[in-house]
Design a protein around this motif. Structure first.
Motif, PDB file in Angstrom:
ATOM      1  N   GLN A 150      -2.266 -15.629  42.850  1.00 34.16           N
ATOM      2  CA  GLN A 150      -3.634 -16.127  42.990  1.00 34.16           C
ATOM      3  C   GLN A 150      -3.923 -16.306  44.469  1.00 34.16           C
ATOM      4  OE1 GLN A 150      -3.772 -19.712  40.688  1.00 34.16           O
ATOM      5  NE2 GLN A 150      -4.026 -18.616  38.759  1.00 34.16           N
ATOM      6  N   PHE A 151      -5.114 -15.884  44.877  1.00 32.53           N
ATOM      7  CA  PHE A 151      -5.512 -16.003  46.272  1.00 32.53           C
ATOM      8  C   PHE A 151      -7.023 -16.074  46.337  1.00 32.53           C
ATOM      9  CE2 PHE A 151      -5.272 -11.559  45.216  1.00 32.53           C
ATOM     10  CZ  PHE A 151      -6.373 -10.990  45.814  1.00 32.53           C
ATOM     11  N   SER A 152      -7.545 -16.442  47.496  1.00 33.11           N
ATOM     12  CA  SER A 152      -8.995 -16.493  47.673  1.00 33.11           C
ATOM     13  C   SER A 152      -9.363 -15.773  48.962  1.00 33.11           C
ATOM     14  CB  SER A 152      -9.488 -17.938  47.703  1.00 33.11           C
ATOM     15  OG  SER A 152      -8.901 -18.626  48.791  1.00 33.11           O
ATOM     16  N   VAL A 153     -10.589 -15.266  48.971  1.00 37.74           N
ATOM     17  CA  VAL A 153     -11.119 -14.532  50.119  1.00 37.74           C
ATOM     18  C   VAL A 153     -12.473 -15.141  50.459  1.00 37.74           C
ATOM     19  CG1 VAL A 153     -11.795 -12.263  50.996  1.00 37.74           C
ATOM     20  CG2 VAL A 153      -9.947 -12.445  49.326  1.00 37.74           C
ATOM     21  N   THR A 154     -12.728 -15.306  51.755  1.00 35.80           N
ATOM     22  CA  THR A 154     -13.984 -15.893  52.211  1.00 35.80           C
ATOM     23  C   THR A 154     -14.967 -14.779  52.557  1.00 35.80           C
ATOM     24  OG1 THR A 154     -12.754 -17.753  53.117  1.00 35.80           O
ATOM     25  CG2 THR A 154     -15.014 -17.458  53.886  1.00 35.80           C
ATOM     26  N   PHE A 155     -16.195 -14.933  52.048  1.00 35.27           N
ATOM     27  CA  PHE A 155     -17.266 -13.956  52.283  1.00 35.27           C
ATOM     28  C   PHE A 155     -18.484 -14.682  52.838  1.00 35.27           C
ATOM     29  CE2 PHE A 155     -14.799 -12.106  48.846  1.00 35.27           C
ATOM     30  CZ  PHE A 155     -14.642 -10.806  49.271  1.00 35.27           C
ATOM     31  N   ALA A 156     -19.369 -13.930  53.459  1.00 36.30           N
ATOM     32  CA  ALA A 156     -20.646 -14.485  53.899  1.00 36.30           C
ATOM     33  C   ALA A 156     -21.464 -14.848  52.666  1.00 36.30           C
ATOM     34  CB  ALA A 156     -21.394 -13.478  54.758  1.00 36.30           C
ATOM     35  N   ALA A 157     -22.346 -15.820  52.793  1.00 34.94           N
ATOM     36  CA  ALA A 157     -23.133 -16.294  51.654  1.00 34.94           C
ATOM     37  C   ALA A 157     -24.039 -15.203  51.104  1.00 34.94           C
ATOM     38  CB  ALA A 157     -23.954 -17.511  52.057  1.00 34.94           C
ATOM     39  N   GLU A 158     -24.534 -14.317  51.947  1.00 39.31           N
ATOM     40  CA  GLU A 158     -25.458 -13.279  51.484  1.00 39.31           C
ATOM     41  C   GLU A 158     -24.756 -11.959  51.153  1.00 39.31           C
ATOM     42  OE1 GLU A 158     -25.179 -13.122  55.914  1.00 39.31           O
ATOM     43  OE2 GLU A 158     -25.720 -14.711  54.552  1.00 39.31           O
ATOM     44  N   GLU A 175     -22.574 -23.497  65.294  1.00 37.80           N
ATOM     45  CA  GLU A 175     -22.885 -23.553  63.866  1.00 37.80           C
ATOM     46  C   GLU A 175     -22.420 -22.241  63.235  1.00 37.80           C
ATOM     47  OE1 GLU A 175     -26.796 -23.809  61.051  1.00 37.80           O
ATOM     48  OE2 GLU A 175     -26.838 -24.841  62.970  1.00 37.80           O
ATOM     49  N   PHE A 176     -21.475 -22.351  62.303  1.00 36.57           N
ATOM     50  CA  PHE A 176     -20.935 -21.167  61.652  1.00 36.57           C
ATOM     51  C   PHE A 176     -21.901 -20.660  60.587  1.00 36.57           C
ATOM     52  CE2 PHE A 176     -17.060 -23.331  63.120  1.00 36.57           C
ATOM     53  CZ  PHE A 176     -16.514 -22.302  63.870  1.00 36.57           C
ATOM     54  N   ALA A 177     -21.802 -19.371  60.289  1.00 33.93           N
ATOM     55  CA  ALA A 177     -22.631 -18.780  59.246  1.00 33.93           C
ATOM     56  C   ALA A 177     -22.211 -19.339  57.885  1.00 33.93           C
ATOM     57  CB  ALA A 177     -22.465 -17.262  59.254  1.00 33.93           C
ATOM     58  N   ALA A 178     -23.158 -19.355  56.956  1.00 34.41           N
ATOM     59  CA  ALA A 178     -22.861 -19.867  55.614  1.00 34.41           C
ATOM     60  C   ALA A 178     -21.834 -18.946  54.943  1.00 34.41           C
ATOM     61  CB  ALA A 178     -24.139 -19.909  54.790  1.00 34.41           C
ATOM     62  N   ARG A 179     -20.861 -19.565  54.302  1.00 35.08           N
ATOM     63  CA  ARG A 179     -19.784 -18.798  53.675  1.00 35.08           C
ATOM     64  C   ARG A 179     -19.572 -19.256  52.245  1.00 35.08           C
ATOM     65  NH1 ARG A 179     -15.054 -19.531  58.147  1.00 35.08           N
ATOM     66  NH2 ARG A 179     -16.447 -19.920  59.856  1.00 35.08           N
ATOM     67  N   GLN A 180     -18.872 -18.406  51.496  1.00 32.80           N
ATOM     68  CA  GLN A 180     -18.450 -18.765  50.148  1.00 32.80           C
ATOM     69  C   GLN A 180     -17.050 -18.214  49.918  1.00 32.80           C
ATOM     70  OE1 GLN A 180     -20.829 -16.946  47.096  1.00 32.80           O
ATOM     71  NE2 GLN A 180     -21.379 -15.251  48.426  1.00 32.80           N
ATOM     72  N   GLU A 181     -16.281 -18.937  49.141  1.00 31.51           N
ATOM     73  CA  GLU A 181     -14.906 -18.544  48.884  1.00 31.51           C
ATOM     74  C   GLU A 181     -14.779 -18.118  47.422  1.00 31.51           C
ATOM     75  OE1 GLU A 181     -10.776 -20.885  49.091  1.00 31.51           O
ATOM     76  OE2 GLU A 181     -11.973 -20.924  50.934  1.00 31.51           O
ATOM     77  N   ILE A 182     -14.230 -16.939  47.199  1.00 32.69           N
ATOM     78  CA  ILE A 182     -14.073 -16.387  45.851  1.00 32.69           C
ATOM     79  C   ILE A 182     -12.588 -16.244  45.554  1.00 32.69           C
ATOM     80  CG2 ILE A 182     -14.583 -14.414  44.350  1.00 32.69           C
ATOM     81  CD1 ILE A 182     -17.037 -15.979  45.158  1.00 32.69           C
ATOM     82  N   GLY A 183     -12.180 -16.733  44.389  1.00 32.37           N
ATOM     83  CA  GLY A 183     -10.790 -16.639  43.980  1.00 32.37           C
ATOM     84  C   GLY A 183     -10.518 -15.355  43.215  1.00 32.37           C
ATOM     85  N   PHE A 184      -9.298 -14.844  43.350  1.00 29.24           N
ATOM     86  CA  PHE A 184      -8.868 -13.636  42.657  1.00 29.24           C
ATOM     87  C   PHE A 184      -7.527 -13.876  41.995  1.00 29.24           C
ATOM     88  CE2 PHE A 184     -11.844 -12.030  45.760  1.00 29.24           C
ATOM     89  CZ  PHE A 184     -12.522 -11.039  45.076  1.00 29.24           C
ATOM     90  N   ASP A 185      -7.321 -13.256  40.825  1.00 26.03           N
ATOM     91  CA  ASP A 185      -6.070 -13.347  40.086  1.00 26.03           C
ATOM     92  C   ASP A 185      -5.466 -11.955  39.967  1.00 26.03           C
ATOM     93  OD1 ASP A 185      -6.452 -16.084  39.630  1.00 26.03           O
ATOM     94  OD2 ASP A 185      -7.662 -15.680  37.859  1.00 26.03           O
ATOM     95  N   CYS A 186      -4.249 -11.809  40.447  1.00 25.49           N
ATOM     96  CA  CYS A 186      -3.532 -10.550  40.400  1.00 25.49           C
ATOM     97  C   CYS A 186      -2.908 -10.374  39.013  1.00 25.49           C
ATOM     98  CB  CYS A 186      -2.442 -10.568  41.476  1.00 25.49           C
ATOM     99  SG  CYS A 186      -1.370  -9.142  41.474  1.00 25.49           S
ATOM    100  N   VAL A 187      -2.674  -9.132  38.600  1.00 24.45           N
ATOM    101  CA  VAL A 187      -2.049  -8.874  37.301  1.00 24.45           C
ATOM    102  C   VAL A 187      -0.598  -9.341  37.282  1.00 24.45           C
ATOM    103  CG1 VAL A 187      -3.560  -6.958  36.704  1.00 24.45           C
ATOM    104  CG2 VAL A 187      -1.481  -6.508  37.985  1.00 24.45           C
ATOM    105  N   ARG A 188       0.000  -9.537  38.439  1.00 21.61           N
ATOM    106  CA  ARG A 188       1.391 -10.013  38.520  1.00 21.61           C
ATOM    107  C   ARG A 188       1.479 -11.526  38.691  1.00 21.61           C
ATOM    108  NH1 ARG A 188       3.990  -5.285  42.288  1.00 21.61           N
ATOM    109  NH2 ARG A 188       3.693  -3.616  40.778  1.00 21.61           N
TER     110      ARG A 188
END
Length: 123
Positions: free
Chosen positions: A39-47, A23-36
């Protein structure tokens, strides 16, 4: 010894365990927009505390979050100068009195370099 060797795989290169029952830890994915425009996303822990800026993996510039969350602006204290710290310890009248005392001593030649003393001449 040779009959126990696993042929065709490097040691430590692959895990032969399957992911069943893990069972994997709870995660969330956050999107980012570069000034150039990247667009990409990074996965972080839920907490995890989520950052508002992230370095773009393509160009290295700062990217902001896609959901519009901005960084909190922290209040900054003005830099304390020597004068500010002096005024915390003494009042203006005390400082004027000290200055007058030191100037009298300097003029009398009791403090300071000998060549500045009045009335005395160095040989």
């Amino acid at each position: 010894m040779a009959d126990r060797a696993l042929r065709g795989s490097g040691l430590g290169a692959k895990s032969f365990e399957d992911e069943a029952g893990i069972e994997f830890a709870a995660r969330q994915e956050i999107g980012f927009d570069c000034v150039r425009g990247h667009q990409f996303s990074v996965t972080f822990a839920a907490e995890a505390d989520l950052p508002t800026l992230w370095d773009c993996p393509r160009c290295g510039s700062q990217a902001k979050r896609s959901d519009g969350v901005e960084a909190e602006v922290k209040e900054t204290k003005p830099a304390r100068t020597h004068w500010d710290m002096l005024l915390e310890r003494r009042s203006i009248s005390e400082l004027e009195e000290l200055l007058a005392e030191r100037l009298d001593l300097l003029r009398a030649g009791e403090v300071g370099p000998p060549h500045l003393a009045r009335g005395r001449r160095s040989a």
